[in-house]
Enzyme design. Sequence first.
Site, PDB file in Angstrom:
ATOM      1  N   ASP A  65      -3.272  -1.902  19.097  1.00 19.25           N
ATOM      2  CA  ASP A  65      -3.556  -2.328  17.725  1.00 19.25           C
ATOM      3  C   ASP A  65      -2.268  -2.906  17.129  1.00 19.25           C
ATOM      4  O   ASP A  65      -1.855  -2.548  16.031  1.00 19.25           O
ATOM      5  CB  ASP A  65      -4.087  -1.167  16.885  1.00 19.25           C
ATOM      6  CG  ASP A  65      -4.467  -1.608  15.465  1.00 19.25           C
ATOM      7  OD1 ASP A  65      -4.611  -2.829  15.247  1.00 19.25           O
ATOM      8  OD2 ASP A  65      -4.593  -0.744  14.589  1.00 19.25           O
ATOM      9  N   ASP A 175      -7.062  10.497  14.722  1.00 20.40           N
ATOM     10  CA  ASP A 175      -6.507  10.873  13.417  1.00 20.40           C
ATOM     11  C   ASP A 175      -5.670  12.141  13.537  1.00 20.40           C
ATOM     12  O   ASP A 175      -6.120  13.143  14.119  1.00 20.40           O
ATOM     13  CB  ASP A 175      -7.646  11.150  12.415  1.00 20.40           C
ATOM     14  CG  ASP A 175      -8.215   9.868  11.818  1.00 20.40           C
ATOM     15  OD1 ASP A 175      -8.155   8.821  12.499  1.00 20.40           O
ATOM     16  OD2 ASP A 175      -8.723   9.923  10.681  1.00 20.40           O
ATOM     17  N   ASP A 205       0.432   3.217   5.612  1.00 23.55           N
ATOM     18  CA  ASP A 205      -0.800   2.694   6.182  1.00 23.55           C
ATOM     19  C   ASP A 205      -1.995   3.597   5.846  1.00 23.55           C
ATOM     20  O   ASP A 205      -1.885   4.828   5.898  1.00 23.55           O
ATOM     21  CB  ASP A 205      -0.595   2.660   7.712  1.00 23.55           C
ATOM     22  CG  ASP A 205      -1.666   1.915   8.457  1.00 23.55           C
ATOM     23  OD1 ASP A 205      -1.849   0.730   8.185  1.00 23.55           O
ATOM     24  OD2 ASP A 205      -2.319   2.536   9.324  1.00 23.55           O
ATOM     25  N   GLU A 253      -1.277   1.359   1.168  1.00 21.68           N
ATOM     26  CA  GLU A 253      -2.475   0.563   1.439  1.00 21.68           C
ATOM     27  C   GLU A 253      -3.676   1.401   1.012  1.00 21.68           C
ATOM     28  O   GLU A 253      -4.068   2.342   1.707  1.00 21.68           O
ATOM     29  CB  GLU A 253      -2.576   0.228   2.942  1.00 21.68           C
ATOM     30  CG  GLU A 253      -3.763  -0.662   3.236  1.00 21.68           C
ATOM     31  CD  GLU A 253      -4.212  -0.645   4.696  1.00 21.68           C
ATOM     32  OE1 GLU A 253      -4.855  -1.614   5.107  1.00 21.68           O
ATOM     33  OE2 GLU A 253      -3.935   0.326   5.423  1.00 21.68           O
TER      34      GLU A 253
END
Length: 560
Positions: A65, A175, A205, A253
Amino acid sequence: MRVTDTSDQWWKIAVIYCLDVETFYDSDGDGIGDLGGLAERVDYLAELGVTCLWLMPFYPTPDRDDGYDVTDLYGVDHRLGTHGQLVEVIRTANDRGIRVIADVVINHTSDQHPWFKAARRSKDNRYRDWYVWRADAPPDTSDQVVFPDREDSIWEKDPRTGEWYLHHFYRYQPDLNVANQAVRDEIARTMGFWLELGLDGFRVDAVPFFIDDVETAAADPGRPDVPADPHQYLRDLRAFVNRRKGNAILLGEVNLPHRDQKKFFGGNAADELHMMFDFITMQNLYLSLARGDVRPLAKALRQRPAIQPSCQWATFVRNHDELTLDKLTDAQRQEVFDAFGPEPEMQIYGRGLKRRLPGMLDGDPRRLRLVYALLFSLPGTPTIFYGEELGMGEDLAQEGRMAVRTPMQWTSGRNGGFSTAPPRKLVSPVVEGGYGPAHVNAAQQRRDPDSLWSFIRGLIAAYRSCPELGWGTFEVLPQPDHAVLAHRSAWEDAAVIAVHNLGAEPTEVDLTVADREVLLVDLLQPGEERTDDRGRVTLALDGYGYRWLRVHVGDDARLP
Ligand code: GLC
């Protein structure tokens, strides 16, 4: 409040520039941008006038990613360089008046991180509880996945122990269990480490995702260790970061409706995130551009919750991800798609666009300048993504969000001057065609006073000379033309009036800007206006025209 206070909260009137080290400049010819290359290009950024560099993840990563899948939160990806070279970048930037912040990914790690490798080995492993597991089969969570083209559940069954682990993003990004105190301690330790190396803060993030995880855990009666209020974690983090470094920031974010964002600032206590991107204003700006009607944008700006002076919005028109339009209605999103990305290959995840701005505006230089003049005039701290200052285009042939992460275009030469490696070895192909380096490059634009680069440089200088825009109170000025946004930002005894015409037709705008005769000095080009004795003025605007004017009242100390 005095002008001298602006130096402490430097981020209230910063110009943030986001880049990925691996696509910026390759100094050793291996086809991958690196920290040595970035150090070489710090002077370019200083010349442009940016005051804060945001580095996308530079940590060791399997790179599935684009670096947001981290295997060592303390590390530097060896392809990019070393800790020593990062320190050199930071010191060189600081010397040129530029602060450096970096992404920190708290929500997840790579599945190749040693913590996760240990965690999945057995249920009683000491790292098991660093991630989030469930023993029973999960319900349908297909509506919660972030990347619907690749995932259909936020739970993945791990064969070894037969349990499912949580991953809001890709399945290879498990996570972290942020509800676990040991995880929170370790995250803080890593952030403290980077502050010590010289960073001035972090772009945090995916904030709502890990706050949600804490909230879920807090609801579990078996978890008395978890803070009952998940936002306590952000309070703790801000307090920690500012204990370690007084002027460091957390730029979050948080793509949520405005009313929810206020909570992430810490409400009126203003003790959580210092800054947040304003996704709502960005999305409504595109709707306004598509319609040639400023009302959606004006409404978004009016509905922005008031924030405390120790918080700030970060404004932007493009970032490194898809141009998300997820907060518009289906019909509104379709309008933006029709105007700016009608082809299926331009769209992504059913909610966004893969394109950069110039292609969306058919390369029209008047509209491009209008959008950037508008962006820099909005209340907040403008944030740009590398290459925007040149009007770089995208490569739709690239997978997903990689379309806008192509190499920086420095010259018209081979590989756009990004690297001396053979093209097949480049980390990403260089954009071809009309937006390729032959037509769009920094070397040529820096020398051309009429280029977009020179225009953006001028805007940055104008923005930096207007603390009203970062600090002031904002108001949309009433006037009847829906193609025009007229707004005022006032701070102390000074104010900036900005007018922007989203329409193709020239127009005249009647405004009342004071209650007596005042002088209005043009900030973007030579010129001035004087109002009548009741503060009224008529401003002429070209199609896609714009003006920024400073109101001079009485014996204002500011240089006219
Ligand atoms: C954020 C980043 C995005 C990344 C994701 C997972 O949304 O902006 O690029 O893929 O988090 O870390």
